[in-house]
Design a protein around this motif. Structure first.
Motif, PDB file in Angstrom:
ATOM      1  N   HIS A  18       0.858  -1.184   0.000  1.00  0.00           N
ATOM      2  CA  HIS A  18       0.000   0.000   0.000  1.00  0.00           C
ATOM      3  C   HIS A  18       0.892   1.230   0.000  1.00  0.00           C
ATOM      4  CE1 HIS A  18      -3.114   2.841   0.997  1.00  0.00           C
ATOM      5  NE2 HIS A  18      -2.456   3.195   2.079  1.00  0.00           N
ATOM      6  N   LEU A  19       0.665   2.115  -0.955  1.00  0.00           N
ATOM      7  CA  LEU A  19       1.410   3.366  -0.985  1.00  0.00           C
ATOM      8  C   LEU A  19       0.593   4.416  -0.254  1.00  0.00           C
ATOM      9  CD1 LEU A  19       3.855   4.952  -1.948  1.00  0.00           C
ATOM     10  CD2 LEU A  19       2.608   5.472  -4.033  1.00  0.00           C
ATOM     11  N   ALA A  20       1.062   4.788   0.907  1.00  0.00           N
ATOM     12  CA  ALA A  20       0.357   5.787   1.707  1.00  0.00           C
ATOM     13  C   ALA A  20       0.367   7.117   0.970  1.00  0.00           C
ATOM     14  CB  ALA A  20       1.022   5.917   3.071  1.00  0.00           C
ATOM     15  N   SER A  21      -0.644   7.880   1.208  1.00  0.00           N
ATOM     16  CA  SER A  21      -0.785   9.175   0.556  1.00  0.00           C
ATOM     17  C   SER A  21      -0.885  10.245   1.624  1.00  0.00           C
ATOM     18  CB  SER A  21      -2.057   9.149  -0.301  1.00  0.00           C
ATOM     19  OG  SER A  21      -2.557  10.423  -0.517  1.00  0.00           O
ATOM     20  N   ALA A  30      -6.366  -0.305   9.968  1.00  0.00           N
ATOM     21  CA  ALA A  30      -7.248  -1.429  10.287  1.00  0.00           C
ATOM     22  C   ALA A  30      -7.217  -2.465   9.172  1.00  0.00           C
ATOM     23  CB  ALA A  30      -8.673  -0.932  10.521  1.00  0.00           C
ATOM     24  N   VAL A  31      -7.188  -2.008   7.920  1.00  0.00           N
ATOM     25  CA  VAL A  31      -7.117  -2.931   6.791  1.00  0.00           C
ATOM     26  C   VAL A  31      -5.794  -3.690   6.838  1.00  0.00           C
ATOM     27  CG1 VAL A  31      -7.018  -3.105   4.276  1.00  0.00           C
ATOM     28  CG2 VAL A  31      -8.692  -1.599   5.357  1.00  0.00           C
ATOM     29  N   ALA A  32      -4.699  -2.975   7.099  1.00  0.00           N
ATOM     30  CA  ALA A  32      -3.386  -3.632   7.185  1.00  0.00           C
ATOM     31  C   ALA A  32      -3.392  -4.672   8.302  1.00  0.00           C
ATOM     32  CB  ALA A  32      -2.297  -2.595   7.412  1.00  0.00           C
ATOM     33  N   LYS A  33      -3.962  -4.339   9.462  1.00  0.00           N
ATOM     34  CA  LYS A  33      -4.031  -5.287  10.577  1.00  0.00           C
ATOM     35  C   LYS A  33      -4.863  -6.505  10.204  1.00  0.00           C
ATOM     36  CE  LYS A  33      -3.476  -2.877  14.929  1.00  0.00           C
ATOM     37  NZ  LYS A  33      -4.177  -2.380  16.116  1.00  0.00           N
ATOM     38  N   VAL A  42       3.016  -4.420   3.350  1.00  0.00           N
ATOM     39  CA  VAL A  42       4.073  -3.416   3.234  1.00  0.00           C
ATOM     40  C   VAL A  42       3.406  -2.065   2.991  1.00  0.00           C
ATOM     41  CG1 VAL A  42       6.075  -2.667   1.897  1.00  0.00           C
ATOM     42  CG2 VAL A  42       5.631  -5.117   2.223  1.00  0.00           C
ATOM     43  N   VAL A  43       3.722  -1.098   3.819  1.00  0.00           N
ATOM     44  CA  VAL A  43       3.200   0.250   3.621  1.00  0.00           C
ATOM     45  C   VAL A  43       4.370   1.141   3.233  1.00  0.00           C
ATOM     46  CG1 VAL A  43       2.012   2.210   4.670  1.00  0.00           C
ATOM     47  CG2 VAL A  43       1.344  -0.115   5.291  1.00  0.00           C
ATOM     48  N   LEU A  44       4.305   1.666   2.023  1.00  0.00           N
ATOM     49  CA  LEU A  44       5.344   2.584   1.563  1.00  0.00           C
ATOM     50  C   LEU A  44       4.940   3.992   1.996  1.00  0.00           C
ATOM     51  CD1 LEU A  44       5.843   1.235  -2.076  1.00  0.00           C
ATOM     52  CD2 LEU A  44       7.092   0.620  -0.011  1.00  0.00           C
ATOM     53  N   PRO A  45       5.831   4.722   2.629  1.00  0.00           N
ATOM     54  CA  PRO A  45       5.456   6.048   3.121  1.00  0.00           C
ATOM     55  C   PRO A  45       5.234   7.036   1.985  1.00  0.00           C
ATOM     56  CG  PRO A  45       7.792   5.662   3.431  1.00  0.00           C
ATOM     57  CD  PRO A  45       7.208   4.376   2.914  1.00  0.00           C
ATOM     58  N   SER A  46       4.398   8.014   2.264  1.00  0.00           N
ATOM     59  CA  SER A  46       4.149   9.084   1.304  1.00  0.00           C
ATOM     60  C   SER A  46       5.411   9.921   1.160  1.00  0.00           C
ATOM     61  CB  SER A  46       3.006   9.974   1.797  1.00  0.00           C
ATOM     62  OG  SER A  46       2.848  11.068   0.942  1.00  0.00           O
ATOM     63  N   GLY A  47       5.653  10.411  -0.024  1.00  0.00           N
ATOM     64  CA  GLY A  47       6.836  11.236  -0.259  1.00  0.00           C
ATOM     65  C   GLY A  47       6.698  12.668   0.227  1.00  0.00           C
ATOM     66  N   HIS A  75       1.820   9.665 -12.264  1.00  0.00           N
ATOM     67  CA  HIS A  75       2.532   8.396 -12.388  1.00  0.00           C
ATOM     68  C   HIS A  75       3.437   8.118 -11.197  1.00  0.00           C
ATOM     69  CE1 HIS A  75       1.193   7.452 -16.393  1.00  0.00           C
ATOM     70  NE2 HIS A  75       1.360   8.715 -16.705  1.00  0.00           N
ATOM     71  N   ARG A  76       3.629   9.102 -10.325  1.00  0.00           N
ATOM     72  CA  ARG A  76       4.565   8.939  -9.220  1.00  0.00           C
ATOM     73  C   ARG A  76       4.176   7.765  -8.317  1.00  0.00           C
ATOM     74  NH1 ARG A  76       4.845  13.901  -7.867  1.00  0.00           N
ATOM     75  NH2 ARG A  76       3.432  13.797  -6.140  1.00  0.00           N
ATOM     76  N   LYS A  77       2.856   7.588  -8.046  1.00  0.00           N
ATOM     77  CA  LYS A  77       2.429   6.481  -7.201  1.00  0.00           C
ATOM     78  C   LYS A  77       2.735   5.146  -7.874  1.00  0.00           C
ATOM     79  CE  LYS A  77      -1.279   6.905  -4.576  1.00  0.00           C
ATOM     80  NZ  LYS A  77      -2.666   7.119  -4.147  1.00  0.00           N
ATOM     81  N   ALA A  78       2.394   5.019  -9.143  1.00  0.00           N
ATOM     82  CA  ALA A  78       2.661   3.768  -9.871  1.00  0.00           C
ATOM     83  C   ALA A  78       4.157   3.502  -9.925  1.00  0.00           C
ATOM     84  CB  ALA A  78       2.068   3.837 -11.268  1.00  0.00           C
ATOM     85  N   ASP A  79       4.942   4.531 -10.143  1.00  0.00           N
ATOM     86  CA  ASP A  79       6.397   4.364 -10.206  1.00  0.00           C
ATOM     87  C   ASP A  79       6.951   3.854  -8.877  1.00  0.00           C
ATOM     88  OD1 ASP A  79       6.310   5.268 -12.805  1.00  0.00           O
ATOM     89  OD2 ASP A  79       7.047   7.289 -12.333  1.00  0.00           O
ATOM     90  N   ALA A  80       6.422   4.345  -7.768  1.00  0.00           N
ATOM     91  CA  ALA A  80       6.898   3.897  -6.453  1.00  0.00           C
ATOM     92  C   ALA A  80       6.590   2.422  -6.246  1.00  0.00           C
ATOM     93  CB  ALA A  80       6.263   4.732  -5.348  1.00  0.00           C
ATOM     94  N   MET A  81       5.420   1.989  -6.684  1.00  0.00           N
ATOM     95  CA  MET A  81       5.051   0.583  -6.546  1.00  0.00           C
ATOM     96  C   MET A  81       5.940  -0.295  -7.436  1.00  0.00           C
ATOM     97  SD  MET A  81       2.698   0.518  -4.340  1.00  0.00           S
ATOM     98  CE  MET A  81       1.123  -0.265  -4.260  1.00  0.00           C
TER      99      MET A  81
END
Length: 144
Positions: A18-21, A30-33, A42-47, A75-81
């Motif tokens: 999940h790419l946090a925003s 809650a979803v991650a739990k 895996v939660v990728l932090p927001s930039g 495209h930045r979110k897709a690129d991070a994933m």
């Protein structure tokens, strides 16, 4: 959550990324739990912070993140994933995108189908592309 559940039922214990925003809604934790017992989450932090995101959007003349069309910001979110996937040996994504939510999604699904391979070799699967919102809620109810 529906797409995560489908992926885990069909593919087994794949990582959920999940790419946090900066616009992160309450409930993401809650979803991650919920899925943590069945998969690696895996939660990728927001930039950017929310304040930085708003300032940047105003600077480039956009009111908020969803108005970004096909520019670099969109495209930045897709690129991070993709970067995360490349680093961890993955070349496929299962995305919970539904065609009825946006015209560009309808066009993509009509042109490519719910499973396609991008020019860079990544396979993209959108298993709920043809689902309605009623289908999503019916799945929630049927699978608790």
């Amino acid at each position: 959550p529906v797409c995560c559940d489908l992926a885990l039922r069909v593919l087994g214990p794949v990582p959920l990324v999940h790419l946090a925003s900066a616009y992160e809604l309450p409930g993401g934790e809650a979803v991650a739990k919920h899925f943590a017992a069945r998969a690696t989450v895996v939660v990728l932090p927001s930039g950017r912070s929310l304040e930085d995101t708003i300032a940047w959007l105003h600077e480039i003349g956009l009111g908020y993140q969803r108005t970004i069309k096909r520019g670099a910001g969109g495209h930045r979110k897709a690129d991070a994933m993709i970067e995360w996937g490349e680093e961890h040996g993955y070349r496929a994504q299962v995305l919970g995108l539904r065609s009825e939510e946006a015209a560009h999604r309808r066009r993509r699904t009509a042109a490519c189908g719910p499973v396609y391979t991008r020019r860079d070799g990544w396979t993209i699967c959108t298993p709920i592309a043809h689902w309605t919102i009623d289908d999503v809620w019916a799945y929630h109810v049927a699978h608790e």
